[in-house]
Design an enzyme around this catalytic site. Sequence first.
Site, mmCIF file in Angstrom:
data_model
loop_
_atom_site.group_PDB
_atom_site.id
_atom_site.type_symbol
_atom_site.label_atom_id
_atom_site.label_comp_id
_atom_site.label_asym_id
_atom_site.label_seq_id
_atom_site.Cartn_x
_atom_site.Cartn_y
_atom_site.Cartn_z
ATOM 1 N N GLU A 1 -2.878 52.021 -19.476
ATOM 2 C CA GLU A 1 -3.646 50.800 -19.750
ATOM 3 C C GLU A 1 -5.092 51.117 -20.118
ATOM 4 O O GLU A 1 -5.686 50.442 -20.970
ATOM 5 C CB GLU A 1 -3.581 49.880 -18.529
ATOM 6 C CG GLU A 1 -2.196 49.284 -18.351
ATOM 7 C CD GLU A 1 -2.053 48.483 -17.074
ATOM 8 O OE1 GLU A 1 -1.579 47.337 -17.143
ATOM 9 O OE2 GLU A 1 -2.408 49.004 -15.997
ATOM 10 N N GLU B 1 5.540 50.094 -13.695
ATOM 11 C CA GLU B 1 5.246 49.183 -12.580
ATOM 12 C C GLU B 1 6.442 48.322 -12.159
ATOM 13 O O GLU B 1 6.628 48.038 -10.971
ATOM 14 C CB GLU B 1 4.066 48.267 -12.944
ATOM 15 C CG GLU B 1 2.720 48.968 -13.029
ATOM 16 C CD GLU B 1 2.421 49.555 -14.399
ATOM 17 O OE1 GLU B 1 1.255 49.917 -14.647
ATOM 18 O OE2 GLU B 1 3.358 49.641 -15.241
#
Length: 286
Positions: free
Chosen positions: A123, A144
């Site tokens: 990210e 995730e």
Amino acid sequence: MSDSRTDTDYCCLRLRIEQGVAFVTLDHPPLNLLDAALTRELGRLGKQLAADDAVRVIVFDSADPDFFIAHSDVTELRAPDTPAPPERAAAPGPFHRIVDRFRSMPKVTIGKLEGIARGGGSEFLLALDMRFAALGKAVLAQPEVAAGLLPGGGGTQRLPRLIGRGRALEVILGCADFPAELAERWGYVNRALPPAELGPFVDALARRIASFPPEALALAKAAVDAAGLPLDAGLVEEEYLFRRLLTGDEAKQRAARFLELGGQTRAVEAGDFDAVLLGQGERPAR
């Protein structure tokens, strides 16, 4: 622009500034985890470099050949027993603001990936303007969902804009590692290069970009970001920014130098155009 200086006022980072390029090396053993300490320093670094007029380009790499940023620190993600938030926040949270500063600042940000960047590491890279990866070494992933979460640092928003909805869902829901070759094919990274070529390529690109006028860099980046607007609105913004530069002294001086060195002649346009464009050619014989 300063020629060279080093900032040692960081624990998790190394910072060196040379000829308009800030080289930032992540150095936070044992895994370069994106924990509170590294996040704080990235936040402070972003503010420092955004305000430094000598910096035009920022390049991030890692001191660890195996890890860029392994992922966010799982021990810090374990929330206390509190109820779910009753409503959505009015604005993005602190981490989003930290990484988005590297996207929105009027400077060019580049990630040089030679190892693993999963979760928050991926990210962080997604928030940069460009990403380059080493073939056979670089790995990206958003794992995730396998942990019962979802990417919470911008992954669900930036990745679909970069590679498309279907592919983003494969990355996010599949939770698998993506090697550099596939990441390049999908547009997750700009280019995947052999490890020996990656450093010289990124270094040369960063220094080339840093040699260009800072206002032109900033407004060109702003114009590209306006591509998120409806087309007519984006074209209006592009024209406005173009005209701002067109009337400036820098553009006039560079245009004059280009013509002086033989620009717009057949010999130059079909020959060493790049050297003349950069103002490094020789005046043509009269």
